[in-house]
Design a protein around this motif. Structure first.
Motif, short mmCIF file in Angstrom:
data_model
loop_
_atom_site.label_atom_id
_atom_site.label_comp_id
_atom_site.label_asym_id
_atom_site.label_seq_id
_atom_site.Cartn_x
_atom_site.Cartn_y
_atom_site.Cartn_z
N ARG A 350 0.83 -1.21 0.00
CA ARG A 350 0.00 0.00 0.00
C ARG A 350 0.86 1.26 0.00
O ARG A 350 0.62 2.19 -0.78
N ASP A 351 1.88 1.28 0.88
CA ASP A 351 2.75 2.47 0.96
C ASP A 351 3.52 2.68 -0.34
O ASP A 351 3.67 3.82 -0.82
N THR A 352 4.02 1.59 -0.91
CA THR A 352 4.79 1.70 -2.14
C THR A 352 3.92 2.18 -3.31
O THR A 352 4.33 3.05 -4.09
N LEU A 353 2.73 1.62 -3.42
CA LEU A 353 1.84 2.01 -4.50
C LEU A 353 1.40 3.47 -4.36
O LEU A 353 1.30 4.21 -5.36
N ASP A 354 1.14 3.87 -3.14
CA ASP A 354 0.76 5.28 -2.91
C ASP A 354 1.86 6.21 -3.38
O ASP A 354 1.61 7.24 -4.02
N THR A 360 4.16 9.46 -10.25
CA THR A 360 4.09 9.14 -11.67
C THR A 360 2.66 9.31 -12.18
O THR A 360 1.71 9.31 -11.40
N ASP A 361 2.57 9.45 -13.47
CA ASP A 361 1.26 9.57 -14.11
C ASP A 361 1.08 8.35 -15.01
O ASP A 361 1.50 8.35 -16.18
N ILE A 362 0.50 7.27 -14.44
CA ILE A 362 0.36 6.03 -15.21
C ILE A 362 -1.12 5.70 -15.37
O ILE A 362 -1.97 6.12 -14.57
N THR A 363 -1.40 4.91 -16.38
CA THR A 363 -2.79 4.57 -16.69
C THR A 363 -3.33 3.55 -15.69
O THR A 363 -2.57 2.88 -14.98
N ILE A 364 -4.65 3.42 -15.66
CA ILE A 364 -5.30 2.43 -14.78
C ILE A 364 -4.84 1.02 -15.15
O ILE A 364 -4.62 0.18 -14.28
N LYS A 365 -4.66 0.78 -16.44
CA LYS A 365 -4.21 -0.54 -16.89
C LYS A 365 -2.82 -0.85 -16.34
O LYS A 365 -2.56 -1.96 -15.85
N ASP A 366 -1.92 0.16 -16.39
CA ASP A 366 -0.56 -0.05 -15.86
C ASP A 366 -0.58 -0.22 -14.35
O ASP A 366 0.24 -0.97 -13.79
N ARG A 367 -1.49 0.49 -13.68
CA ARG A 367 -1.59 0.35 -12.23
C ARG A 367 -1.93 -1.10 -11.86
O ARG A 367 -1.37 -1.67 -10.92
N LYS A 368 -2.84 -1.70 -12.61
CA LYS A 368 -3.24 -3.08 -12.32
C LYS A 368 -2.06 -4.04 -12.53
O LYS A 368 -1.88 -5.00 -11.78
N ILE A 369 -1.26 -3.76 -13.55
CA ILE A 369 -0.09 -4.62 -13.81
C ILE A 369 0.91 -4.50 -12.67
O ILE A 369 1.46 -5.51 -12.18
N GLU A 371 0.34 -3.57 -9.53
CA GLU A 371 -0.23 -4.18 -8.32
C GLU A 371 -0.07 -5.71 -8.36
O GLU A 371 0.29 -6.34 -7.36
N LYS A 372 -0.32 -6.27 -9.54
CA LYS A 372 -0.19 -7.73 -9.69
C LYS A 372 1.25 -8.17 -9.48
O LYS A 372 1.53 -9.17 -8.81
N MET A 373 2.21 -7.39 -10.03
CA MET A 373 3.62 -7.72 -9.89
C MET A 373 4.07 -7.61 -8.44
O MET A 373 4.82 -8.46 -7.93
N MET A 374 3.59 -6.57 -7.75
CA MET A 374 3.97 -6.38 -6.35
C MET A 374 3.40 -7.50 -5.46
O MET A 374 4.08 -8.02 -4.58
N ASN A 375 2.15 -7.86 -5.72
CA ASN A 375 1.54 -8.97 -4.95
C ASN A 375 2.36 -10.23 -5.10
O ASN A 375 2.63 -10.94 -4.12
N SER A 376 2.73 -10.54 -6.32
CA SER A 376 3.50 -11.75 -6.61
C SER A 376 4.87 -11.70 -5.93
O SER A 376 5.31 -12.68 -5.31
N ALA A 377 5.55 -10.56 -6.02
CA ALA A 377 6.90 -10.43 -5.46
C ALA A 377 6.88 -10.54 -3.94
O ALA A 377 7.72 -11.24 -3.34
N LEU A 378 5.92 -9.87 -3.30
CA LEU A 378 5.84 -9.91 -1.84
C LEU A 378 5.46 -11.30 -1.34
O LEU A 378 5.97 -11.77 -0.32
N LYS A 379 4.57 -11.96 -2.08
CA LYS A 379 4.17 -13.31 -1.69
C LYS A 379 5.36 -14.27 -1.76
O LYS A 379 5.57 -15.10 -0.86
N LYS A 380 6.15 -14.14 -2.84
CA LYS A 380 7.34 -15.00 -2.99
C LYS A 380 8.37 -14.73 -1.90
O LYS A 380 9.08 -15.64 -1.47
N SER A 381 8.45 -13.47 -1.46
CA SER A 381 9.48 -13.12 -0.48
C SER A 381 9.27 -13.80 0.87
O SER A 381 10.22 -14.02 1.62
#
Length: 411
Positions: A350-354, A360-369, A371-381
């Motif tokens: 949450r803090d990192t995404l905020d 940055t000024d990124i699209t909603i589509k990029d935001r979803k990508i 978020e998905k990458m961060m979820n995967s990385a944190l879960k693996k960690s």
């Protein structure tokens, strides 16, 4: 969290005691509501014709045992009930459930109804939110091991239900059931099994009745030759039939001495219900031979010796199951730590995404990508460390690691 079982069964308690500690579903609800006020977290109540047992978990297990004993004594209105109670805790309680579920603790070793009864008890507890993670896991494992036992050793390959043994006893007494007439009261599991067995004996006529019609109609569809009678007319057929078998779940007597007709020939009554369906004073009537569940112990099953020989290898399966359960139970110590790690990962995400979204000024589509990458990385960690912690068999070592992880992450 510790586990215990308290109850009565056919080993210690005669039928006069067991029927006082019988539990319908509504009475199970009442018992759980009452006992959960005394630091009991989870509970499954197993109530059959040969046992009523309370399986429960608590962080204060000895206090819980006292409260359950007091509750059962009050429920049964029996001051000396404690001398009939089985009381086991920890591994002894777990092992007891495994033995019960596999049929090793039954009146007839390997009887094939108890597995279904244990499943039903668990399902009811789950549906009613009486049980939780610990007892659900325990009962499921016990059911799995019981299936392994039955598939490996075929201990229930030959009929071994209470109803089968009861019919065998009647057959020994009467010499033959061929050409006789019978009346069966009850269309539940016991009544259904009784009917299926008795239809193989070439009786002249079989009458069947039940208080309600749903289950009765199902059996009548399967057995077209069975004759249904109105439940309220059950006394009228007693002088005609040779055999009366009662299998209801009624909490009250359904055959009373004062209402019995004059009998002009021998009537064999097999009461398979608990509480009993037939008033015991009926045995005093001329031409009546009354048997209840406790009389089945007098029947010698020709397969009993074979089944007893299998107990030792079956106990090896059960003991391995108990060990596996406690290995799993040990890893549940990790649950609070895992939950805190997951919360910490969520906070980091949450803090990192905020921060990213502000800078940055990124699209909603990029935001979803992202978020998905961060979820995967944190879960693996945390996935690998958690997996390694779960593999630790040494309880003290695991406690040390849990403390270390909590300190390192400030949890």
């Amino acid at each position: 969290m510790e586990i215990a079982v308290i109850g009565v069964n056919h080993h210690l308690a005669p039928i006069e005691i067991r029927e006082k500690v019988s539990f319908t579903e509504s009475r199970k609800d009442e018992a759980v509501r009452t006992l959960k006020d005394y630091n009991i977290d989870e509970m499954v109540i197993l109530s059959t014709c040969n046992r009523s047992e309370f399986y429960f978990s608590s962080n204060h297990i000895n206090e819980g045992i006292e409260h359950v004993c007091d509750y059962l004594t009050q429920y049964a209105q029996c001051d000396n009930l404690k001398k009939y109670l089985i009381i086991k805790k920890d591994a002894d309680a777990v092992r007891h459930l495994y033995k019960v579920t596999a049929g090793l603790d039954s009146l007839v070793i390997g009887e094939d109804q108890i597995l279904g009864q244990v499943k039903d008890a668990l399902q009811y507890a789950m549906n009613s939110f009486h049980s939780g993670k610990l007892l659900n896991k325990l009962f499921r494992d016990a059911i799995t091991k019981a299936k392994q036992v039955k598939n490996t050793y075929k201990i229930s390959e030959n009929p071994t239900s209470i109803s089968y043994v009861g019919l065998k006893m009647l057959k020994n007494e009467i010499k033959t059931l061929e050409g006789k007439k019978a009346l069966i009261i009850g269309a539940g599991n016991m009544g259904s099994l009784t009917l299926r067995y008795i239809m193989d004996e070439n009786l002249e006529k079989v009458y069947l009745t039940n208080r309600t019609h749903n289950k009765l109609n199902i059996l009548l569809n399967d057995f077209k030759e069975v004759v249904p009678i109105p439940y309220e007319d059950r006394y009228d057929y007693l002088d005609e039939v040779d055999i009366l078998i009662t299998t209801t779940a009624s909490p009250h007597i359904i055959f009373k001495k004062e209402k019995m007709p004059v009998l002009n020939k021998k009537l064999y009554i097999l009461d398979l219900a608990l509480p009993r369906d037939v008033e015991k004073e009926i045995s005093e009537i001329d031409n009546v031979k009354l048997y209840d569940i406790d009389d089945l112990t007098k029947v010698i099953d020709k397969n009993i010796d074979y089944r007893r020989q299998l107990i030792e290898p079956i106990m090896e399966i059960i003991d391995s199951g108990v060990c596996e359960f406690y290995q799993w139970k040990c890893t549940t110590k990790l649950d609070p730590t895992i939950e805190q790690l997951q919360i910490r990962c969520e906070e980091i995400k949450r803090d990192t995404l905020d921060y990213i979204y502000k800078k940055t000024d990124i699209t909603i589509k990029d935001r979803k990508i992202i978020e998905k990458m961060m979820n995967s990385a944190l879960k693996k960690s945390i996935q690998k460390p958690i997996s390694n912690l779960k593999k630790i068999d040494d309880h003290e070592k695991l406690d040390d690691y849990i403390t270390m992880v909590n300190e390192l992450f400030g949890m």
